[in-house]
Design a protein around this motif. Structure first.
Motif, mmCIF file in Angstrom:
data_model
loop_
_atom_site.group_PDB
_atom_site.id
_atom_site.type_symbol
_atom_site.label_atom_id
_atom_site.label_comp_id
_atom_site.label_asym_id
_atom_site.label_seq_id
_atom_site.Cartn_x
_atom_site.Cartn_y
_atom_site.Cartn_z
ATOM 1 N N ALA A 133 5.290 11.654 9.427
ATOM 2 C CA ALA A 133 4.271 11.197 9.933
ATOM 3 C C ALA A 133 4.655 10.775 11.430
ATOM 4 O O ALA A 133 3.138 10.836 11.947
ATOM 5 N N LEU A 134 5.146 10.957 12.215
ATOM 6 C CA LEU A 134 5.969 11.502 13.011
ATOM 7 C C LEU A 134 4.643 12.570 13.692
ATOM 8 O O LEU A 134 3.883 12.967 14.517
ATOM 9 N N GLU A 135 5.048 13.615 13.088
ATOM 10 C CA GLU A 135 4.437 14.969 13.169
ATOM 11 C C GLU A 135 2.834 14.997 13.425
ATOM 12 O O GLU A 135 1.966 15.894 14.124
ATOM 13 N N GLU A 136 2.630 14.150 12.690
ATOM 14 C CA GLU A 136 0.706 13.823 12.387
ATOM 15 C C GLU A 136 0.336 12.562 13.576
ATOM 16 O O GLU A 136 -0.584 11.821 13.379
ATOM 17 N N ASP A 137 1.054 11.787 14.002
ATOM 18 C CA ASP A 137 0.828 11.533 14.934
ATOM 19 C C ASP A 137 0.295 9.518 14.685
ATOM 20 O O ASP A 137 -0.709 9.000 15.048
ATOM 21 N N PHE A 138 1.381 9.956 13.419
ATOM 22 C CA PHE A 138 0.342 8.493 13.026
ATOM 23 C C PHE A 138 1.405 7.210 13.817
ATOM 24 O O PHE A 138 2.447 6.116 13.310
ATOM 25 N N ASN A 196 -3.591 -5.829 10.338
ATOM 26 C CA ASN A 196 -2.190 -6.587 10.751
ATOM 27 C C ASN A 196 -1.384 -6.465 9.073
ATOM 28 O O ASN A 196 -0.463 -6.978 9.313
ATOM 29 N N LYS A 197 -1.860 -6.623 8.282
ATOM 30 C CA LYS A 197 -1.307 -6.679 6.962
ATOM 31 C C LYS A 197 -0.410 -5.555 6.334
ATOM 32 O O LYS A 197 1.021 -5.816 5.515
ATOM 33 N N GLY A 198 -0.444 -4.671 6.725
ATOM 34 C CA GLY A 198 -0.171 -3.196 6.607
ATOM 35 C C GLY A 198 -0.752 -2.438 6.006
ATOM 36 O O GLY A 198 -1.566 -2.575 5.544
ATOM 37 N N ILE A 199 -0.581 -1.034 6.263
ATOM 38 C CA ILE A 199 -0.801 -0.385 5.702
ATOM 39 C C ILE A 199 -1.001 -0.218 3.849
ATOM 40 O O ILE A 199 -0.186 -1.015 3.317
ATOM 41 N N PRO A 200 -2.416 -0.405 3.466
ATOM 42 C CA PRO A 200 -2.817 -0.817 1.986
ATOM 43 C C PRO A 200 -1.666 0.172 0.765
ATOM 44 O O PRO A 200 -1.434 -0.561 -0.264
ATOM 45 N N GLU A 201 -1.392 1.499 1.690
ATOM 46 C CA GLU A 201 -1.118 1.990 -0.265
ATOM 47 C C GLU A 201 0.320 1.018 0.155
ATOM 48 O O GLU A 201 0.773 1.156 -0.911
ATOM 49 N N LEU A 202 0.969 0.730 0.807
ATOM 50 C CA LEU A 202 2.378 0.311 0.710
ATOM 51 C C LEU A 202 2.316 -0.884 0.488
ATOM 52 O O LEU A 202 3.237 -1.559 -1.056
ATOM 53 N N LYS A 215 -2.762 -15.441 10.428
ATOM 54 C CA LYS A 215 -2.844 -16.619 12.178
ATOM 55 C C LYS A 215 -1.830 -15.686 12.476
ATOM 56 O O LYS A 215 -1.725 -15.834 13.814
ATOM 57 N N ILE A 216 -0.634 -16.526 12.135
ATOM 58 C CA ILE A 216 0.576 -16.026 13.156
ATOM 59 C C ILE A 216 1.028 -15.063 13.530
ATOM 60 O O ILE A 216 1.330 -13.997 14.401
ATOM 61 N N HIS A 217 0.888 -13.989 12.317
ATOM 62 C CA HIS A 217 1.374 -12.698 12.645
ATOM 63 C C HIS A 217 0.680 -11.454 13.094
ATOM 64 O O HIS A 217 1.174 -10.992 13.805
ATOM 65 N N GLN A 218 -0.328 -11.783 13.347
ATOM 66 C CA GLN A 218 -1.736 -10.687 14.306
ATOM 67 C C GLN A 218 -1.382 -11.110 15.507
ATOM 68 O O GLN A 218 -1.323 -10.495 16.160
ATOM 69 N N TYR A 219 -0.984 -12.282 15.546
ATOM 70 C CA TYR A 219 -0.463 -12.981 17.306
ATOM 71 C C TYR A 219 0.597 -12.868 18.190
ATOM 72 O O TYR A 219 1.270 -12.129 18.753
ATOM 73 N N ILE A 220 2.050 -12.767 17.119
ATOM 74 C CA ILE A 220 3.093 -12.878 17.383
ATOM 75 C C ILE A 220 3.949 -11.336 17.025
ATOM 76 O O ILE A 220 4.209 -10.692 18.114
ATOM 77 N N GLN A 221 2.668 -10.343 16.127
ATOM 78 C CA GLN A 221 3.104 -9.367 15.991
ATOM 79 C C GLN A 221 2.072 -8.225 15.761
ATOM 80 O O GLN A 221 2.642 -6.741 15.848
ATOM 81 N N ALA A 222 1.464 -7.665 15.539
ATOM 82 C CA ALA A 222 -0.371 -7.257 15.161
ATOM 83 C C ALA A 222 -0.087 -6.933 14.336
ATOM 84 O O ALA A 222 -0.557 -6.658 13.013
ATOM 85 N N SER A 223 1.088 -5.692 14.270
ATOM 86 C CA SER A 223 1.026 -5.299 13.279
ATOM 87 C C SER A 223 2.775 -4.633 13.459
ATOM 88 O O SER A 223 3.240 -4.011 13.950
ATOM 89 N N THR A 224 3.288 -4.356 12.203
ATOM 90 C CA THR A 224 4.259 -3.611 12.077
ATOM 91 C C THR A 224 5.060 -1.845 12.246
ATOM 92 O O THR A 224 3.102 -1.879 12.083
ATOM 93 N N VAL A 225 5.909 -1.887 12.444
ATOM 94 C CA VAL A 225 5.987 -0.453 13.029
ATOM 95 C C VAL A 225 5.447 0.774 12.371
ATOM 96 O O VAL A 225 6.117 0.755 10.345
ATOM 97 N N SER A 226 4.609 1.664 12.431
ATOM 98 C CA SER A 226 3.704 2.415 11.580
ATOM 99 C C SER A 226 4.842 3.347 10.875
ATOM 100 O O SER A 226 4.773 3.181 9.412
ATOM 101 N N LEU A 227 5.854 3.552 11.176
ATOM 102 C CA LEU A 227 6.845 4.704 10.753
ATOM 103 C C LEU A 227 7.461 4.200 9.630
ATOM 104 O O LEU A 227 7.985 4.684 8.731
ATOM 105 N N VAL A 277 5.722 3.891 6.435
ATOM 106 C CA VAL A 277 5.697 4.695 5.896
ATOM 107 C C VAL A 277 7.362 4.827 4.320
ATOM 108 O O VAL A 277 7.462 5.272 3.682
ATOM 109 N N ALA A 278 8.132 5.164 5.794
ATOM 110 C CA ALA A 278 9.345 5.249 4.952
ATOM 111 C C ALA A 278 9.200 4.179 4.102
ATOM 112 O O ALA A 278 10.168 4.245 3.024
ATOM 113 N N ALA A 279 9.100 2.668 4.205
ATOM 114 C CA ALA A 279 8.902 2.158 3.014
ATOM 115 C C ALA A 279 8.564 2.130 1.845
ATOM 116 O O ALA A 279 9.059 1.795 0.460
#
Ligand SMILES: Cc1ncc(COP(=O)(O)O)c(C=O)c1O
Length: 378
Positions: A50-55, A61-67, A251-263, A266-268
């Motif tokens: 994922a890092l090599e693909e610049d992910f 906000n809720k997380g990647i749909p695949e996960l 509503k809370i998550h989007q303001y305090i976190q936006a989204s979780t770490v992308s990498l 994919v690890a999860a």
């Protein structure tokens, strides 16, 4: 600087100072709250690709749909929860998920039932939301499973939420199906939501995991990858709840976190899809260490210990040797072993020590040898 009043209701964990002292080279640390293993190979490879693909950008906000789809599938298959991927938020560890749930539900003056002894974050999170934690006891005589009567007695018209945790930190209890159903029935009859923290779900030696949401729809289920897949530093967890609750938490998550770490996401996903062998191996090692700890504890006079059926902690009763806090400090000073005093987990932890077996066999043997030596006056 003047700080918000809400902070005066919480304290830096009293055990932090001990952990600082524990860093000295000759100290054996039996207080660790995380697996001492690496993450699954599949998860490492997923991060590298994922890092090599610049992910490396924001994700939804809720997380990647695949996960989210993989988590929903897991919840349906393994937990018997009628989960939809839209009813899941991927969070920064289970810690954030707990915070979202409590902030979304608890108002100043509300009461929240929390286990005692129980995980250190529950009460401070309730206090941060302006609520009052009400401890319900988990007793050694009941193998640290909650008694429904103890919960019922503590319900008032201000009770807004009941927190449950199986497998449990710090006791290692794994609740029976009967206990889970009884608590679910009680909560449903009173119309009080449950907050079920299931982060140790995969680390079970005897018995089976039963999810509360299977029996009561108004359950907020929190889980994560820190314990099952040794991914503590990747900070990846999730929360599942009925759709309307997820929208409020979002509503809370989007303001305090936006989204979780992308990498980490994919690890999860890779861990969920291909990490099973890793979990099995880790649990096997924990099981062997548990035998060592139980054997060592059995050789110390005046100490009893309920066999931990899950998680990676033993919670022995050392009350014949004085108060938990003083004993833990004495063990650090004189035996150079760090354990966690039971009182770090609530009032009902007095008399107990939490001894982690998330560390190598040699450390466990050496730590226990030192503890016994100190108690025998040697
Ligand atoms: C019962 C319990 N819940 C939640 C957490 C937090 O886990 P995470 O690393 O996913 O935030 C822990 C960590 O020790 C825990 O023991």
């Amino acid at each position: 600087m003047r700080f918000a009043k809400r902070l005066s209701a919480i304290d830096i964990s009293g055990i932090r100072k001990m952990f600082e002292l524990a860093k000295a080279r000759d100290v054996v640390n039996l207080a660790l709250g995380e697996p001492d293993f690496g993450i699954p190979r599949s998860a490492k490879q997923a991060i590298i690709s994922a890092l090599e693909e610049d992910f490396t950008h924001y994700t939804p906000n809720k997380g990647i749909p695949e996960l989210r789809a993989a988590i929903a599938e897991k919840l349906r298959r393994e937990n018997g929860i009628n989960a939809d991927e839209e009813d899941i938020i991927v969070t920064s560890g289970a810690s954030e998920a707990l915070h979202l749930a409590i902030l979304a539900l608890v108002e100043p003056g509300d009461e929240v039932l929390v286990p005692s002894p129980g995980f250190v974050s529950y009460s401070p999170l309730v206090r941060l939301a302006g609520g009052t934690p009400v401890e319900y006891p988990l007793r050694e005589s009941n193998a640290f499973e909650p008694r429904v009567g103890d919960l019922e007695e503590r319900l008032t018209e201000r009770t807004r939420l009941i927190v449950v945790n199986s497998p449990s930190n710090p006791t290692g209890a794994v609740f029976s199906k009967r206990t889970v159903r009884e608590i679910a029935r009680l909560a449903e009859s009173r119309g009080i939501p449950l907050l079920s923290d299931e982060v140790y779900e995969r680390i079970i030696y005897e018995g089976e995991h039963h999810s509360f949401a299977r029996y009561y729809a108004e359950t907020i289920t929190v889980n994560g990858f820190s314990k099952s897949y040794a991914m503590t530093g990747l900070r990846l967890g999730y929360v599942h709840a009925p759709g309307e609750a997820i929208e409020e938490m979002l509503k809370i998550h989007q303001y305090i976190q936006a989204s979780t770490v992308s990498l980490s996401q994919v690890a999860a996903l890779a861990a969920l899809e291909r990490g099973e062998e890793h979990v099995r191996e880790m649990v096997e090692r924990f099981r062997q260490r548990r035998e060592i700890i139980m054997e060592e504890l059995g050789s110390i006079p005046g100490v009893s210990c309920v066999l931990p059926r899950g998680a990676f902690y033993a919670f022995p009763n050392f009350s014949s040797y004085g108060s938990s806090g003083e004993l833990a400090m004495a063990l650090l000073k004189h035996a150079k072993v760090v354990v966690t005093p039971g009182t770090a987990f609530g009032r009902e932890g007095e008399g107990y020590l939490r001894i982690s077996f998330a560390t190598g066999e040699e450390s466990i043997r050496e730590g226990m040898r030192r503890i016994r030596g100190y108690l025998e006056g040697g």
